[in-house]
Design an enzyme around this catalytic site. Structure first.
Site, PDB file in Angstrom:
ATOM      1  N   GLY A 201      -2.551 -40.244  23.616  1.00  0.00           N
ATOM      2  CA  GLY A 201      -3.739 -41.076  23.761  1.00  0.00           C
ATOM      3  C   GLY A 201      -4.107 -41.817  22.493  1.00  0.00           C
ATOM      4  O   GLY A 201      -4.744 -42.872  22.552  1.00  0.00           O
TER       5      GLY A 201
ATOM      6  N   ALA B 117      -5.364 -33.732  30.514  1.00  0.00           N
ATOM      7  CA  ALA B 117      -5.776 -33.114  31.774  1.00  0.00           C
ATOM      8  C   ALA B 117      -4.623 -32.425  32.493  1.00  0.00           C
ATOM      9  O   ALA B 117      -4.858 -31.640  33.417  1.00  0.00           O
ATOM     10  CB  ALA B 117      -6.400 -34.172  32.684  1.00  0.00           C
TER      11      ALA B 117
ATOM     12  N   GLN C 286      -6.513 -40.796  28.915  1.00  0.00           N
ATOM     13  CA  GLN C 286      -5.352 -40.063  28.413  1.00  0.00           C
ATOM     14  C   GLN C 286      -5.766 -38.750  27.762  1.00  0.00           C
ATOM     15  O   GLN C 286      -5.172 -38.326  26.772  1.00  0.00           O
ATOM     16  CB  GLN C 286      -4.529 -40.922  27.448  1.00  0.00           C
ATOM     17  CG  GLN C 286      -3.641 -41.927  28.155  1.00  0.00           C
ATOM     18  CD  GLN C 286      -2.496 -42.412  27.287  1.00  0.00           C
ATOM     19  OE1 GLN C 286      -1.762 -41.629  26.701  1.00  0.00           O
ATOM     20  NE2 GLN C 286      -2.348 -43.719  27.192  1.00  0.00           N
TER      21      GLN C 286
ATOM     22  N   CYS D 118      10.925 -50.324  20.843  1.00  0.00           N
ATOM     23  CA  CYS D 118      10.723 -51.570  21.581  1.00  0.00           C
ATOM     24  C   CYS D 118      11.338 -51.412  22.963  1.00  0.00           C
ATOM     25  O   CYS D 118      12.340 -50.720  23.129  1.00  0.00           O
ATOM     26  CB  CYS D 118      11.283 -52.784  20.857  1.00  0.00           C
ATOM     27  SG  CYS D 118      13.059 -52.807  20.634  1.00  0.00           S
TER      28      CYS D 118
END
Length: 556
Positions: free
Chosen positions: A178, A267, A264, A411
């Site tokens: 997150g 959980a 995010q 990338c």
């Protein structure tokens, strides 16, 4: 388990061209294992926790030491087997076989529950590998930044006429995954309000430049967001110390309207990953040890509260997506019958990329020299000259992303480009342009390497969401092709019982043998993603398979 805690030990990967193993094929996994536990990289390195709640690099410190010792004596025709973070065997294979094969957190389906896992974990028989924690290719928050950036950019295209400029995103969670969200948001032109319950995580994101500001005052946070929404203002990311299960409903109550809502928090793990509403961190920590059932029940009830708030935003027409932490499933189990009314991020924004084998291609410089990454950045631009979006990403990454541990880059590139880049990097090692070998890997979140019905394979066209043959085939093919290490995990991202997934890493050591392995592995790996989506009936994948000449018998 006390053997998992060592506050005195600090692990950092060696740098430079000198090795302590018998070749780079075993030195590379050694350095990447150590890099996963670098204090700059790991969330709780003293407990071997890399990211994602309790995602570990090794089962305990004794097991870590045994893995290191085994890698240092490993011959180039031997393979080390690692079972849930423990070295269990070294076997004679051959030079093109993987040097390490890893299986983490795998349970027979009927027993694939957190309850079974925790019992085995407490008994010292297993660990949670997450995705790249136990497979030794985590590179810090950068590892998820571009995927999050691509998601936000696509949301801007889809919902707001091509741009998120002047808009803002509401989310929860600033952990290892997150924590990428604030930087991805501002890179995409949006501001972000990120709710996080642990001050240390907010401070870590500020320290690494992923987050702009912090506050414990909701009114102050909203004021900063409003200022950043003014014409000509720069986007801002704000970390709000609080609980998402309390803040999200409060915003609904106030009539506040974000432009995009997601989450995010961890959980996926209701015991270790989600602070129940109204609880202090101290009560939570004590409860995990003394009353885990109470913690789980309270956490799941709080998740349901947060999801109800997300559903309220969704009902107002605000784009709302699950970012792959299984929070909708937890809410459904708590009686929120419409928890899946808003989609996951993969079917909403990412699947067209997966159909072309495009996904998170990452590499790390074993030299420890940032210049090696900058040289490879330039090589990517040279070999893929006609992708301005990719070039923009690389420029922003160089300017704004702080390296954590060994210098690295990510990338998103696909079938046809991955093997070309790998071969070019290998040639750069051979010529001395790079000061030491590089490793190339990826997240398990990729087009052909995961089965996760509430995330990567949600809402597949043919209904094959739960078919997990595909990541098994991916792991087998990468083993046959000669990846340097291959991993097969269960439960990453969404928790026990909800996913199976595979990873691979390959070393570019400058040798001709490496070039042959790279050519096979970095073609085959994304090709399995095209195959998987073509089999599910996606036209883009079928067209890509035909364009690239894949031999898929079901296409005729």
């Amino acid at each position: 388990m006390s053997d998992r805690l060592d506050n005195q030990r600090v692990v950092r990967a060696p740098r430079g061209p000198e090795i302590t193993c018998k070749s780079w094929l075993s030195e590379a996994p050694l350095r990447m294992l150590m890099n996963n536990l670098d204090p700059e990289v790991a969330e709780k390195p003293e407990e071997l926790v890399v990211y994602g709640g309790i995602g570990r690099a090794a089962r305990n410190w004794q097991c870590y030491d045994q893995i290191v010792a085994a890698l240092k004596r490993l011959e180039d025709d031997e393979t080390l087997l690692v079972q849930s973070g423990k070295a269990v065997g070294v076997f004679k294979t051959h030079r093109d076989a993987p040097r390490v094969l890893i299986a983490n957190s795998n349970l027979v389906p009927h027993w694939a529950t957190w309850e079974t896992f925790h019992a085995l974990d407490r008994a010292g028989l297993m660990m949670y590998g997450q995705m790249t924690a136990g497979s030794w290719i985590y590179i810090g928050s950068q590892g998820i930044v571009q995927g999050t950036y691509e998601t936000f950019v696509e949301a801007g295209r889809r919902h707001y006429g091509g741009s998120l400029a002047g808009r803002w995103i509401l989310t929860g969670g600033l952990g290892g995954m997150g924590g990428a969200q604030p930087l991805a948001a501002t890179m995409a032109g949006a501001s972000m309000l990120a709710v996080e319950c642990q001050p240390s995580r907010i401070e870590a994101r500020l320290r690494t430049g992923y987050l702009d500001r912090q506050t414990a005052d909701l009114d102050q946070a909203l004021a900063w967001i409003a200022e950043a929404g003014a014409p000509g203002a720069k986007p801002v990311s704000v970390g709000l110390l609080g609980n998402a299960a309390e803040v999200f409903p409060e915003l609904v109550k106030r009539g506040v309207r974000p432009d995009l809502v997601t989450d995010q928090t961890s959980a996926h793990d209701p015991l270790n990953g989600y602070l129940p509403a109204g609880w202090s961190l101290e009560r939570w920590e004590r409860g995990r040890e003394r009353a885990p059932a109470e913690v789980i029940a309270a956490a799941k009830a709080s998740m349901a509260t947060q999801v109800r708030a997300m559903l309220a935003f969704h009902a107002q027409g605000i784009p709302t997506v699950d970012y792959g932490n299984n929070i909708r499933q937890r809410a459904l189990e708590e009686g929120v019958s419409d928890a899946f009314a808003f989609p996951g991020f993969v079917p909403a924004y990412i699947r067209p990329l997966f159909c072309r084998g495009i996904g998170p291609f990452r590499w790390a410089a074993l030299s420890g020299d940032p210049e090696d990454i900058y040289r490879t950045d330039a090589k990517v631009k040279e070999l893929i000259p006609d992708d301005p979006h990719l070039h923009t990403w690389l420029d922003m990454a160089r300017e704004r992303i702080h390296f954590q541990g060994l210098p690295s880059r990510i990338c998103w590139v696909g079938l046809g480009d991955r093997h070309r880049l790998g071969l070019a990097f290998n040639a750069m090692v051979a010529s001395g342009e790079l000061k030491a070998p590089v490793v190339i890997g990826r997240d398990h979140l990729d087009s052909g390497s995961v089965a996760s019905p509430n995330r990567e394979t949600e809402a597949m066209r043919d209904g094959s969401d739960a078919v997990s043959d595909w990541p098994l085939l991916n792991a087998l093919l990468n083993t046959a092709g000669g990846a340097t290490w291959v991993s097969l995990h269960h439960g990453g991202g969404v928790g026990m019982g909800f996913s199976q997934h595979a990873g691979m890493v390959i070393v570019c050591d400058g040798s001709e043998d490496a070039a042959r392995r790279i050519g096979r592995v970095l073609w085959n790996d994304p090709a399995t993603g095209v195959m998987r989506h073509a089999d599910a009936g996606y036209d883009d994948a079928i067209a890509c398979a035909r364009e690239k000449g894949l031999d898929l018998p079901f296409l005729g």
